[in-house]
Scaffold this active site. Structure first.
Site, PDB file in Angstrom:
ATOM      1  N   ASP A  20      37.545  41.294  41.080  1.00 15.22           N
ATOM      2  CA  ASP A  20      36.895  41.754  42.309  1.00 15.22           C
ATOM      3  C   ASP A  20      37.151  43.256  42.442  1.00 15.22           C
ATOM      4  O   ASP A  20      38.298  43.683  42.589  1.00 15.22           O
ATOM      5  CB  ASP A  20      37.481  40.996  43.497  1.00 15.22           C
ATOM      6  CG  ASP A  20      36.628  41.104  44.749  1.00 15.22           C
ATOM      7  OD1 ASP A  20      35.684  41.928  44.760  1.00 15.22           O
ATOM      8  OD2 ASP A  20      36.897  40.372  45.714  1.00 15.22           O
ATOM      9  N   ASP A 118      29.832  43.233  42.548  1.00 16.93           N
ATOM     10  CA  ASP A 118      31.206  43.738  42.412  1.00 16.93           C
ATOM     11  C   ASP A 118      32.247  42.675  42.103  1.00 16.93           C
ATOM     12  O   ASP A 118      33.447  42.931  42.205  1.00 16.93           O
ATOM     13  CB  ASP A 118      31.615  44.500  43.677  1.00 16.93           C
ATOM     14  CG  ASP A 118      31.570  43.630  44.929  1.00 16.93           C
ATOM     15  OD1 ASP A 118      31.087  42.492  44.849  1.00 16.93           O
ATOM     16  OD2 ASP A 118      32.008  44.111  45.992  1.00 16.93           O
ATOM     17  N   GLU A 119      31.823  41.470  41.701  1.00 15.98           N
ATOM     18  CA  GLU A 119      32.810  40.457  41.334  1.00 15.98           C
ATOM     19  C   GLU A 119      32.219  39.464  40.339  1.00 15.98           C
ATOM     20  O   GLU A 119      31.008  39.255  40.279  1.00 15.98           O
ATOM     21  CB  GLU A 119      33.352  39.724  42.565  1.00 15.98           C
ATOM     22  CG  GLU A 119      32.315  39.000  43.374  1.00 15.98           C
ATOM     23  CD  GLU A 119      32.924  38.223  44.539  1.00 15.98           C
ATOM     24  OE1 GLU A 119      33.850  37.419  44.312  1.00 15.98           O
ATOM     25  OE2 GLU A 119      32.449  38.409  45.668  1.00 15.98           O
TER      26      GLU A 119
END
Length: 377
Positions: A20, A118-119
């Protein structure tokens, strides 16, 4: 007489990492302009430029102190902190950096499940460097991202996706948390119930009414009681609090667009009929966007006439949209430019592209020391 109960199966064979990125958008802006790190930073267009419209995508820790958070209106953020710095954000830049992060993942495994820009989950049970240590691989990924992109991320390592996700949230920013099979249940029992993925703000009060405040409280509830109160979620939580979540890492391509189109046996010949269909298509696109938790900036209208000639026209907006009213509004404006009803219309299609996730919740302090924060001292 109670029915026979099958034993719960817990797959302990996998090695899963959840990565993350730490306050991704805000961190990218601070990296590219270090002066921003000194100020409350809000990723959104300034409300004075939009007539008060727009929402916050994310914010740095200083802005968070004023109560600013993602999905809040930009106007409200301004009222809470008038001296905050508003940056519109550069989603093309964020997508390009996200792709570079993905390329780093691919050095270690092809089993990658993107969750958002973003993860992602990585299955490193079998990996490209033939390492038996998932923790070692997580450290190497963190090191690579810092060295090559000057950005930090947090990592969770465990035998399933649920625990890996909890691990990456546990020590943000720059965290690395490993949850082994022997530690899983005690780790889960100590968690506040609101930390369990899937237990939202509306569910927490219901949990509290039942005396469930922690994982330990949840553990004491029977499967039947949880299912009576929470249905499928109760079934899932009964297993998750015991460290059971056997869903594999699903390798899927990131969706680039969401669209719906219909072909008509009898060509449409009136403007009212076409607008009615455009409204219907816009509703279907809204439903699909909601399901995928996306919004987009580009609207595409496709028209195929009775003679099978096809016209496609698009418009790109400054703001994201995902509601049927906004989609229909833009589609009908494009329609007015094209029209051509006299030919008869055999097909209409509406697509939203230039997509990003609806919200970004990674709001943490994205400040770090000079040098490699992952290097042992």
């Amino acid at each position: 007489m109670t029915g026979l109960r099958f034993p719960l199966k817990n797959d302990l064979s996998r090695k899963i990492i959840h990565i993350d990125m730490d306050a991704f958008f805000a961190s990218v802006e601070e990296r590219d302009n270090p002066e921003l790190a000194k100020h409350p930073l809000v990723i959104a267009r300034h409300p004075s430029d939009t007539g008060g419209r727009g929402v916050v995508t994310t914010a740095n820790y200083l802005a968070r102190k004023y109560g600013i958070h993602s999905a809040m209106s930009a106007q409200k953020a301004y009222e809470l902190c008038p001296h905050a710095v508003f940056v519109p954000g550069n989603h093309q830049k964020y997508r390009e950096i996200s792709q570079k992060v993905r390329e780093i993942f691919q050095r270690y495994t092809e089993l990658i499940e993107p969750v958002s820009i973003d993860e992602a989950y990585l299955d490193v049970t079998e990996n490209k460097i033939n390492s038996k240590s998932a923790m070692k691989i997580a450290k190497m990924i963190q090191h690579d991202i810092w060295q090559e992109l000057q950005l930090t991320c947090s990592a969770g390592v465990s035998y399933n996706k649920f625990l890996a996700k909890l691990g990456s949230d546990f020590q943000k920013p720059r965290g690395l948390t490993v949850i082994t099979p022997n530690e899983a249940v005690s780790f889960l029992k100590a968690l506040p119930i609101e930390k369990f993925h899937g237990v939202g703000k509306k569910t927490v009060p219901r949990m509290h009414e039942l005396g469930i405040f922690t994982g330990a409280d949840l553990y004491e509830k029977s499967e039947m009681e949880l299912m009576q109160h929470f249905g499928k979620m109760g079934y899932s939580l009964y297993r998750k609090v015991r460290g059971i979540h056997n869903s594999p890492v699903s390798v899927t391509r990131e969706r680039k667009s969401v669209g719906k189109e219909h072909t008509y046996g009898h060509p449409l010949t009136t403007e009212d009929a076409c607008l009615t269909q455009l409204r219907r298509l816009s509703e279907e696109v809204e439903t699909a966007l909601k399901r995928t938790q996306k919004h987009g900036k580009t609207i595409v209208l496709k028209i195929r006439y009775a003679d099978y000639t096809t016209v496609t026209k698009r418009v790109t907006l400054r703001e994201y949209i995902h509601k049927k009213e906004a989609i229909f509004s833009q589609a009908s404006l494009i329609w007015e430019e094209i029209m051509g009803i006299e030919k008869g219309i055999r097909l209409l299609g509406v697509t939203v592209t230039n997509l990003d996730p609806l919200t970004y919740e990674n709001i943490v302090l994205p400040l770090w020391e000079t040098g490699d924060p992952y290097q042992s001292s």
